[in-house]
Design a protein around this motif. Structure first.
Motif, PDB file in Angstrom:
ATOM      1  N   GLN A   1       5.343  -5.324  -8.518  1.00  0.00           N
ATOM      2  CA  GLN A   1       6.205  -4.545  -9.580  1.00  0.00           C
ATOM      3  C   GLN A   1       6.771  -5.705 -10.492  1.00  0.00           C
ATOM      4  O   GLN A   1       6.844  -5.554 -11.660  1.00  0.00           O
TER       5      GLN A   1
ATOM      6  N   LYS B   1       4.153  -6.837 -12.714  1.00  0.00           N
ATOM      7  CA  LYS B   1       4.030  -5.748 -13.615  1.00  0.00           C
ATOM      8  C   LYS B   1       3.354  -4.532 -13.451  1.00  0.00           C
ATOM      9  O   LYS B   1       2.569  -3.717 -14.343  1.00  0.00           O
ATOM     10  N   ALA B   2       2.993  -4.276 -12.152  1.00  0.00           N
ATOM     11  CA  ALA B   2       1.938  -3.463 -11.815  1.00  0.00           C
ATOM     12  C   ALA B   2       2.602  -2.008 -11.914  1.00  0.00           C
ATOM     13  O   ALA B   2       3.713  -1.801 -11.378  1.00  0.00           O
ATOM     14  N   LYS B   3       1.684  -1.147 -12.342  1.00  0.00           N
ATOM     15  CA  LYS B   3       2.031   0.343 -12.327  1.00  0.00           C
ATOM     16  C   LYS B   3       1.241   0.970 -11.470  1.00  0.00           C
ATOM     17  O   LYS B   3       1.649   2.049 -10.831  1.00  0.00           O
ATOM     18  N   ARG B   4      -0.010   0.875 -10.863  1.00  0.00           N
ATOM     19  CA  ARG B   4      -0.737   1.346 -10.206  1.00  0.00           C
ATOM     20  C   ARG B   4      -1.171   0.499  -8.981  1.00  0.00           C
ATOM     21  O   ARG B   4      -1.861  -0.484  -9.318  1.00  0.00           O
TER      22      ARG B   4
ATOM     23  N   ALA C   1       6.752   2.038  -3.466  1.00  0.00           N
ATOM     24  CA  ALA C   1       6.082   2.099  -4.782  1.00  0.00           C
ATOM     25  C   ALA C   1       6.619   3.076  -5.487  1.00  0.00           C
ATOM     26  O   ALA C   1       7.062   3.158  -6.670  1.00  0.00           O
TER      27      ALA C   1
ATOM     28  N   GLY D   1       9.008   3.381  -9.160  1.00  0.00           N
ATOM     29  CA  GLY D   1       8.233   4.078 -10.102  1.00  0.00           C
ATOM     30  C   GLY D   1       6.838   3.643 -10.370  1.00  0.00           C
ATOM     31  O   GLY D   1       6.249   3.717 -11.349  1.00  0.00           O
ATOM     32  N   MET D   2       5.998   3.188  -9.185  1.00  0.00           N
ATOM     33  CA  MET D   2       4.657   2.838  -9.258  1.00  0.00           C
ATOM     34  C   MET D   2       3.881   3.948  -8.632  1.00  0.00           C
ATOM     35  O   MET D   2       4.400   4.704  -7.701  1.00  0.00           O
ATOM     36  N   GLN D   3       2.726   3.885  -8.798  1.00  0.00           N
ATOM     37  CA  GLN D   3       1.534   5.016  -8.094  1.00  0.00           C
ATOM     38  C   GLN D   3       0.734   4.411  -7.313  1.00  0.00           C
ATOM     39  O   GLN D   3      -0.046   3.420  -7.490  1.00  0.00           O
TER      40      GLN D   3
ATOM     41  N   ASP E   1      -3.951  -1.591 -10.752  1.00  0.00           N
ATOM     42  CA  ASP E   1      -3.427  -2.890 -11.475  1.00  0.00           C
ATOM     43  C   ASP E   1      -3.352  -3.949 -10.481  1.00  0.00           C
ATOM     44  O   ASP E   1      -3.578  -5.122 -10.507  1.00  0.00           O
TER      45      ASP E   1
END
Lengths: 405, 299
Positions: free
Chosen positions: A172, A176-179, A201, A205-207, A234
C-alpha cells in the motif's frame, strides 16, 4: 523465672530450627539445575543432520559464536556459559527427545534451540510441565508462540503474521496497491498469513481480490495462478514455501504477469541465488520483492562484520544465508541473563525475558516480549531482488500484534 | 473464462504426462512381476539428481546427462532386483510373488535412496534442471505452451508406444508377458525368468530417470520429490494397473481434473482430487479404464 527462661529458650531454639527448616528448601529451590558459582549450562540444539540441516548448522554456530564471545569477555556476572549441543533433526520426535535429555540427564539451566516450528510446538507440553525456559533458535512459525506459552520465547525473525502484515503495508505505502491477491498454503501458517493480510488490507483500504490456498505438496500451480491473473490484482503476496514459491514465480513469468509486483515472504526464498537459478529467467524477477528481518542486506559493512566474525569463530567455513538467523535468540538470551542478575533463577530469567526490549544493530526492529507476548520481532524490511542484486527498500514495516488474530 | 479453462486443460495434460511416465515405470514391473514398487518415486528423484550432477559437475550436454542418468538407473534397478528381490523370493521367485516381503523391500528401497540423497551436499534446497529446449513459448490465442511441455508430451507418447511394441512384438516382451501369467511354467519352458525380471527392473528405473529429467525443469527436485509416486499410482489405477495406454490416459485424466478442480472449485481441493478419482474408479470399474478384467491366476 528459670522455668520461664527455659520455655523461652526452647521456643527460641524451636523458632530457629523452624526458620532454618523453612529456609533450607528455599535455598535449594533458588539453585536451579545447570547453574553454579562460575558456570551456566545451556542446552543448544538445532537440525545438524537430515533434510533441514541448512536451517541448523550455521545458525547454531552463530549462537555458539556469541556465547563464546561473552565467555571471552569474562562471562555473564562472572559465570562462563557452557554449552551442551544436540541434533534435533527438525523432527518433533527427535526434538522432544533432545529436550528431555538436556533437561533430565544434562540438567541444563535453560534450553536454546529449534529451527522448525512444528518440532518446537511438540515440546511445549514437556517444557511447560518442567517449567524450563526455552528460547527458539530460529524457528519462527506462529504455532510455537500463539497462544503464548509461559516458558517458550521465539520468532526472532517474525511470524507469518509479521510477514503478511509487512508485505501488505509495503504494497500500500510503496507500491500504491489497491487490489491484492494472496497465495498461501492450506495449513496453519497459510491461514495465519491470509487472515493477517486480509485484516491489514482492510484497515489500509485495500481489497483482497483473490485468496488462493494451495496444498504444500502442489505440483502444478496453473489453477491458482490463472485465478489470480483473472482477478487482475495490483500486487501478488505469496506466503509459499521454497519449492512452490519457485513454481509460482515460474508460472507468473510464463503467464506474462511480470508487470504485477510479486511479494514473497522470506521462508520461500531461503537462498536468493538458488531461488533465481530455479526460476530460470531473471527477467521474471524484475518486479520481485521479499521480506527480510535483518539489516545486513542494506548495510554491506554490517554484513561483512558478521561474516568476518563467523569465519573467525569457524575457520574454513563460509557462512550460509541462514547464519544470521541464529544471532538474535542468542543476543536476547545473553541480554536476559545479564538483566536477571547474579542471583538468576529460571523464573527470574523468564521475568527478565518478559521485560526484554533490545534493538541489536543487525535486526530490522526491536526484540521485545511481554507477559502475553512470546513472538520477538514484529518489524520487517522489504528487499527488492532482481536475480542478481538485493536492495533494501525504504521503510520498516510491522505487525500491530492484533490484525489477523 | 474459456481461455482459463483451455489453459488449465493444456497444463493438466503436461502434468498428467509426467504422472503417466512415472506410472509406466510402475506398471511394467507390476505387469511382469506382480510387484508394486513403492520405491518408484525415489527412482525418479535419484535419476533427476544424477542428471543434474552430470550437468553441473561433469559439464556434459543435456542428451548425455539424460543418457548417463538412464544408464545409471538401469544399473541400479538391475542391482536392486539381483540383490534384494531375487533373494527375497529365493527359489520361490520363479513362482508366485510373495506380496508382503516384496512390498516391504520396495518401501525399504524408497527410504534408503531418500536417506542417501539427503546426505549429499547440494540437495538441501529445491533444485532445477534447465529445460531441454530454451525456445520461446508458443501462443495459441491467449493460451501459453512451453517448448518443454511439448517435449514432455512427445516423450511420454514415444515411450508408451515403445513399451507397448516391446511387450507386443519382441521375444523378450512376449516372454515377460508369459512370465507374468505363470512364472513357474515359463521357467520350465526354458525362459530366463530371473534375467528378464532384472531387465524389467532396470528398464523401469531407466524410464523413471527419463521422467525425472523431464519433470525437473517444471516441478523442481528435492529428496522428497518421490512423493510424486502417489499421483503415479492414482494414474495407474485410473488407467488400469496392467495397461500401458491406460497409464497415459489415467495420468492425463488426473492432471486435467486437478487443474479444473483448482480453477472451478478451489485450489486447496487439488490434493484430494486423485484420491477421490481413485475411489470413484474403484467403485465403478475396479480394473481401471483400460485394465484387464479381474480374474484369478493359475499358479
Amino acid at each position: 523465672m528459670k522455668a520461664l527462661a527455659t520455655i523461652a529458650g526452647r521456643r527460641a531454639v524451636a523458632a530457629a530450627l523452624l526458620g532454618f527448616a523453612t529456609l533450607l528448601p528455599l535455598g535449594a529451590q533458588a539453585a536451579d539445575p545447570g547453574i553454579t558459582d562460575n558456570e551456566i549450562t545451556i542446552g543448544l540444539f538445532g537440525p545438524l543432520s537430515g533434510p533441514l540441516i541448512a536451517y541448523g548448522i550455521d545458525p547454531l554456530n552463530a549462537a555458539k559464536m556469541l556465547y563464546e564471545d561473552v565467555n571471552a569477555r569474562g562471562g555473564i556476572h562472572g559465570r562462563k556459559v557452557k554449552l551442551v549441543i544436540e541434533d534435533d533433526k527438525c523432527t518433533p520426535n527427535d526434538l522432544v527427545a533432545v529436550v528431555k535429555k538436556l533437561t533430565t540427564v544434562d540438567k541444563v539451566f535453560i534450553l536454546h534451540g529449534g529451527s522448525c516450528t512444528a518440532a518446537v510446538a511438540a515440546a511445549q507440553e514437556f517444557v511447560g510441565r518442567e517449567k524450563m525456559p526455552m528460547m527458539m533458535l530460529n524457528a519462527a512459525g506462529d504455532n510455537a508462540v500463539f497462544p503464548p506459552q509461559r516458558y517458550i520465547f521465539g520468532s526472532f525473525q517474525g511470524t507469518q503474521r509479521t510477514y503478511a502484515s509487512s508485505l501488505t503495508e509495503f504494497a500500500q505505502k510503496q507500491l500504491k496497491a489497491k487490489r491484492i491477491a494472496v497465495i498461501v498454503h492450506d495449513d496453519d501458517y497459510g491461514r495465519a498469513n491470509l487472515a493477517t493480510a486480509r485484516a491489514v488490507a482492510e484497515s489500509l483500504g485495500m481489497q483482497v481480490v483473490a485468496a488462493e490456498r494451495i496444498p504444500p505438496n502442489i505440483t502444478d500451480v496453473t489453477a491458482p495462478m490463472l485465478n489470480i491473473r483473472a482477478a487482475k490484482p495490483d500486487v501478488i503476496l505469496s506466503g509459499a514455501y521454497p519449492a512452490p514459491a519457485v513454481l509460482i514465480a515460474q508460472k507468473y513469468g510464463e503467464y506474462g504477469m511480470t508487470d504485477i509486483p510479486l511479494l514473497q515472504a522470506a521462508q520461500g526464498i531461503p537462498t536468493p541465488s538458488v531461488f533465481a537459478k530455479n526460476v530460470g529467467n531473471d527477467a521474471v524477477l524484475k518486479n520481485f520483492y521479499h521480506t527480510w528481518a535483518f539489516n545486513d542486506i542494506g548495510d554491506p559493512a554490517l554484513k561483512e562484520k558478521w561474516s568476518a566474525m563467523y569465519k573467525k569463530a569457524n575457520p574454513g567455513r563460509e557462512p550460509g544465508p541462514f547464519m544470521i538467523s541464529g544471532a538474535p535468540s542468542a543476543l536476547a538470551t545473553i541480554a536476559a541473563l545479564e538483566k536477571a542478575g547474579r542471583n538468576v533463577t529460571r523464573e527470574s530469567f523468564v521475568a527478565a525475558m518478559e521485560s526484554l526490549d533490545i534493538k541489536p544493530e543487525i535486526m530490522a526492529g526491536p526484540i521485545k516480549f511481554g507477559p502475553d507476548r512470546r513472538d520477538g520481532l514484529r518489524h520487517m524490511l522489504v528487499i527488492k531482488y532482481d536475480g542478481k542484486t538485493q536492495k533494501a527498500m525504504p521503510g520498516v514495516y510491522s505487525w500491530d500484534g492484533k490484525s489477523g488474530m | 473464462m474459456s481461455t482459463i479453462i483451455v489453459q488449465a486443460v493444456v497444463s493438466g495434460i503436461v502434468t498428467g504426462c509426467i504422472y503417466a511416465l512415472v506410472a509406466l515405470s510402475l506398471v511394467i514391473i507390476f505387469k511382469t512381476t506382480d510387484v508394486v514398487n513403492f520405491g518408484g518415486g525415489e527412482f525418479v528423484m535419484v535419476g533427476s539428481f544424477l542428471a543434474l550432477f552430470a550437468l553441473v559437475y561433469l559439464g556434459v550436454g543435456y542428451a548425455l546427462a539424460l543418457l548417463l542418468a538412464a544408464v545409471a538407473m538401469f544399473a541400479l534397478g538391475v542391482t536392486f532386483d539381483a540383490v534384494t528381490m531375487n533373494r527375497i523370493g529365493g527359489r520361490l521367485y520363479t513362482r508366485q510373488t510373495e506380496l508382503v516381503p516384496t512390498i516391504v523391500a520396495t518401501i525399504g528401497l524408497s527410504y534408503l535412496l531418500k536417506g542417501i540423497v539427503r546426505v549429499v551436499p547440494y540437495t538441501e534446497e529445491p533444485r532445477r534442471i534447465p529445460p531441454l529446449f530454451n525456445a520461446p513459448p508458443i501462443f495459441v490465442g491467449d493460451v501459453v505452451i512451453q517448448a518443454q511441455d511439448v517435449v514432455i508430451v512427445v516423450a511420454t507418447t514415444l515411450i508408451m508406444i515403445g513399451l507397448w511394441a516391446f511387450f507386443r512384438f519382441t521375444m523378450a516382451g512376449r516372454a515377460l508377458r508369459a512370465i507374468s501369467q505363470n512364472a513357474r511354467a515359463a521357467c520350465l519352458s526354458g525362459m530366463p525368468v530371473r534375467t528378464l525380471r532384472m531387465v524389467v527392473w532396470g528398464l523401469s528405473a531407466g524410464i523413471a530417470a527419463v521422467a525425472g529429467v523431464l519433470f525437473a525443469p517444471k516441478l523442481l527436485i528435492t529428496p522428497d520429490s518421490g512423493t510424486l509416486v502417489m499421483f503415479a499410482f492414482a494414474a495407474a489405477i485410473v488407467g488400469g494397473f496392467t495397461s500401458l495406454p491406460g497409464c497415459v490416459v489415467g495420468g492425463i485424466v488426473l492432471g486435467v481434473t486437478q487443474n479444473l478442480v483448482g480453477v472451478l472449485i478451489a485450489p486447496q481441493a487439488i490434493s484430494v482430487t486423485p484420491f477421490f478419482i481413485i475411489m470413484v474408479v474403484l467403485l465403478l470399474r475396479p480394473q481401471g479404464l483400460f485394465g484387464d478384467a479381474i480374474a484369478l491366476k493359475k499358479v
